[in-house]
Design an enzyme around this catalytic site. Structure first.
Site, PDB file in Angstrom:
ATOM      1  N   ARG A  69      82.813 -14.439 -32.075  1.00 38.91           N
ATOM      2  CA  ARG A  69      82.024 -14.911 -30.794  1.00 38.91           C
ATOM      3  C   ARG A  69      82.436 -15.711 -29.368  1.00 38.91           C
ATOM      4  O   ARG A  69      82.157 -15.511 -28.493  1.00 38.91           O
ATOM      5  CB  ARG A  69      81.267 -16.168 -31.743  1.00 38.91           C
ATOM      6  CG  ARG A  69      79.947 -16.957 -30.615  1.00 38.91           C
ATOM      7  CD  ARG A  69      78.235 -16.897 -31.192  1.00 38.91           C
ATOM      8  NE  ARG A  69      78.909 -18.174 -32.283  1.00 38.91           N
ATOM      9  CZ  ARG A  69      79.096 -19.196 -32.338  1.00 38.91           C
ATOM     10  NH1 ARG A  69      79.443 -19.774 -31.363  1.00 38.91           N
ATOM     11  NH2 ARG A  69      79.252 -19.557 -33.094  1.00 38.91           N
ATOM     12  N   TYR A 122      65.075  -6.847 -11.368  1.00 38.33           N
ATOM     13  CA  TYR A 122      64.386  -6.309 -12.728  1.00 38.33           C
ATOM     14  C   TYR A 122      63.965  -6.870 -13.594  1.00 38.33           C
ATOM     15  O   TYR A 122      63.668  -8.971 -13.868  1.00 38.33           O
ATOM     16  CB  TYR A 122      66.385  -6.012 -13.591  1.00 38.33           C
ATOM     17  CG  TYR A 122      66.588  -5.911 -14.824  1.00 38.33           C
ATOM     18  CD1 TYR A 122      65.962  -4.203 -14.756  1.00 38.33           C
ATOM     19  CD2 TYR A 122      66.598  -6.454 -15.770  1.00 38.33           C
ATOM     20  CE1 TYR A 122      66.005  -3.885 -16.694  1.00 38.33           C
ATOM     21  CE2 TYR A 122      66.314  -5.947 -16.871  1.00 38.33           C
ATOM     22  CZ  TYR A 122      66.054  -4.829 -17.676  1.00 38.33           C
ATOM     23  OH  TYR A 122      65.911  -4.098 -18.693  1.00 38.33           O
ATOM     24  N   ASP A 194      74.043  -9.707  -9.435  1.00 40.79           N
ATOM     25  CA  ASP A 194      74.087  -8.383  -9.819  1.00 40.79           C
ATOM     26  C   ASP A 194      74.315  -7.170  -9.115  1.00 40.79           C
ATOM     27  O   ASP A 194      73.926  -6.749  -8.349  1.00 40.79           O
ATOM     28  CB  ASP A 194      72.564  -8.421 -10.609  1.00 40.79           C
ATOM     29  CG  ASP A 194      72.256  -7.286 -11.825  1.00 40.79           C
ATOM     30  OD1 ASP A 194      73.040  -6.741 -11.653  1.00 40.79           O
ATOM     31  OD2 ASP A 194      71.313  -7.822 -12.085  1.00 40.79           O
ATOM     32  N   LYS A 219      74.736  -0.011 -17.986  1.00 43.88           N
ATOM     33  CA  LYS A 219      74.510   1.423 -17.393  1.00 43.88           C
ATOM     34  C   LYS A 219      76.056   1.965 -16.549  1.00 43.88           C
ATOM     35  O   LYS A 219      76.331   2.700 -17.954  1.00 43.88           O
ATOM     36  CB  LYS A 219      73.663   0.550 -15.234  1.00 43.88           C
ATOM     37  CG  LYS A 219      72.850  -0.252 -16.375  1.00 43.88           C
ATOM     38  CD  LYS A 219      71.417   0.187 -17.010  1.00 43.88           C
ATOM     39  CE  LYS A 219      70.615  -0.299 -18.228  1.00 43.88           C
ATOM     40  NZ  LYS A 219      69.958  -1.935 -17.278  1.00 43.88           N
TER      41      LYS A 219
HETATM   42  C1  LIG Z   1      69.422  -3.155 -17.154  1.00 40.49           C
HETATM   43  C2  LIG Z   1      69.364  -4.003 -15.783  1.00 40.49           C
HETATM   44  C3  LIG Z   1      69.917  -5.061 -16.121  1.00 40.49           C
HETATM   45  C4  LIG Z   1      69.419  -6.327 -17.776  1.00 40.49           C
HETATM   46  O1  LIG Z   1      70.440  -5.743 -18.611  1.00 40.49           O
HETATM   47  P1  LIG Z   1      71.232  -5.137 -20.286  1.00 40.49           P
HETATM   48  O2  LIG Z   1      72.271  -4.302 -20.865  1.00 40.49           O
HETATM   49  O3  LIG Z   1      69.406  -3.852 -20.312  1.00 40.49           O
HETATM   50  O4  LIG Z   1      70.488  -6.342 -21.350  1.00 40.49           O
HETATM   51  C5  LIG Z   1      70.139  -6.325 -15.469  1.00 40.49           C
HETATM   52  N1  LIG Z   1      70.498  -5.894 -14.652  1.00 40.49           N
HETATM   53  C6  LIG Z   1      69.409  -5.138 -14.141  1.00 40.49           C
HETATM   54  C7  LIG Z   1      69.949  -4.402 -12.261  1.00 40.49           C
HETATM   55  C8  LIG Z   1      69.464  -4.067 -14.615  1.00 40.49           C
HETATM   56  O5  LIG Z   1      69.398  -2.581 -14.719  1.00 40.49           O
END
Ligand SMILES: *Cc1c(COP(=O)(O)O)cnc(C)c1O
Length: 405
Positions: A69, A122, A194, A219
């Site tokens: 963890r 998001y 982000d 992604k």
């Molecule tokens: C998908 C996404 C998230 C969240 O990520 P997860 O892996 O689904 O928890 C955060 N920020 C952006 C811009 C995203 O596209």
């Protein structure tokens, strides 16, 4: 037979390009019996030399892995590779993008603090802040960061974090990382970006002055739609605090070593994939502009985009995400999505497959309708993640679906 370790650690390390580092950074097969790919340390815990040694690791008095963890050699390799690609001192992996975001924010804020965020986030990040953190006495203030002067006017001594996405999910707003970071730093606030849409191949926010960079590794970093994961990168001391508090105690949102392995496999082709995503998205965006059925196209690669110049300044390509609106609004949008054949209706992005979705009823349904109105996520908006198929097949599918409207 035991593989003899041939150490090349003494050899001078050339300054490899991003593409080479995405494949090799941090790994020497000689350390792992010549294995081309790093092994997956599929273990929960690690055996210490003796009781004192395990105790010392717990006390932070000596380095080493004791429980996955907190750290694990497979995660460690991924983390060092991402740190290298982002130009950061250190990185931390998490079970999801939301795991990385929540572990980071829980580590940095306390009741009474303010987080200033852009108008667009998001959906789940928005919900975590507005509907979650605000219950614990954290003030969330929205500012239109496409105009840095607005941040200058709003920021105060209570502001601990300035947080934004660029390009933003779903409406492709692009924010000037350098301009925002300077204003935040003047007020001792931490700038968090982000960078999911850009990926470290197209944009490295730390080079532009940001303190922390977050990814939904689900992604583009993965690129194959087969894992959920997250990363946060920044100064080693800050990342260690997030690891030992936000991740270990507050969320427990640790990544699986199997996921780390799949991410490293994906990242080997990140530059190749991003080049193709950018090239195809540009073609699709230019073509969408010429179609009678479309009203507005949001893609920073288009010369008439209000975000073209700032995107060109801080990104080496405009990415694979497009948003657009059709004449006929929401009804036309849903009808259009249902008429597609090749392109799938699904909410992730950055995959080989072209994916399409309707933010207002899907990824951004965590906003109330009033909030969507306030923050400019229209009911008409369609989000398209341009995949790696041939651009002409993607356009042909969009064309046949639009003709059915
Ligand atoms: C998908 C996404 C998230 C969240 O990520 P997860 O892996 O689904 O928890 C955060 N920020 C952006 C811009 C995203 O596209």
């Amino acid at each position: 037979m035991k593989h003899e370790k041939i150490s090349r650690a003494e050899a001078p390390k050339p300054n490899y390009d991003f593409t080479t580092r995405a494949i090799h950074s941090g790994y020497d097969p000689a350390d792992e019996q010549g294995s081309l790919n790093p092994p997956i340390y599929m273990t929960s815990t690690f055996i210490g030399q003796n009781a004192e040694h395990v105790g010392d690791m717990f006390a932070g008095e000596c380095e080493g892995h004791f429980y996955s963890r907190i750290s694990n050699p497979t995660l460690d390799l991924l983390e060092r590779r991402i740190a290298d690609l982002e130009g950061a001192e250190a990185s931390l992996s998490a079970a999801s993008g939301m795991g990385a975001i929540s572990a980071t924010l829980w580590s940095l804020i306390k009741p009474g603090d303010e987080i200033i965020v852009d108008m667009t986030l998001y959906g789940c990040t928005f919900a975590f802040m507005r509907h979650g953190l605000s219950k614990f006495g954290v003030k969330i203030t929205h500012v239109d960061m496409t105009n840095p002067q607005m941040l200058n006017a709003a920021i105060s001594d209570d502001t601990k974090i300035v947080y934004f996405e660029t390009p933003a999910n779903p409406n492709m707003r692009v924010i000037d990382i350098a301009a925002i970071s300077v204003i935040a730093a003047e007020h001792d606030a931490v700038t968090i970006v982000d960078n999911t849409y850009g990926s470290p191949y197209l944009c490295r926010p730390i080079e532009h002055g940001a303190d922390l960079v977050i990814h939904s590794a689900t992604k583009y970093l993965s690129g194959h739609g087969d894992v959920i994961g997250g990363m946060v990168s920044g100064k080693a001391e800050v990342i260690q605090n997030i690891r030992l508090f936000g991740l270990k105690d507050m969320t427990g949102a640790s990544m699986s070593p199997m996921t780390a392995m799949l991410l490293m496999r994906g990242i080997k082709t990140l530059p190749l994939r991003m080049n193709r995503h950018c090239e195809s998205a540009m073609k699709v965006a230019l073509w969408l502009e010429t179609q009678d059925q479309t009203s507005t196209i949001y893609y920073p690669g288009l010369k008439n985009s209000p975000f073209h110049d700032v995107a060109a300044k801080q990104m080496s390509g405009f990415g694979g995400m497009i948003a657009f609106e059709l004449n006929g609004g929401k009804e036309a949008a849903l009808k259009f999505i249902n008429a597609l054949n090749l392109i799938h209706c699904a909410v992730s992005l950055g995959d080989a497959e072209t994916l399409i979705q309707h933010p207002a009823s899907m990824t951004h349904s965590c906003y109330t309708p009033e909030e969507r109105m306030e923050f400019g996520i229209s009911d008409d908006l369609i989000r398209l993640s341009v995949g790696l198929e041939s651009a002409s097949d993607i356009m042909a599918d969009i064309s046949q679906a639009m003709q059915q409207l």
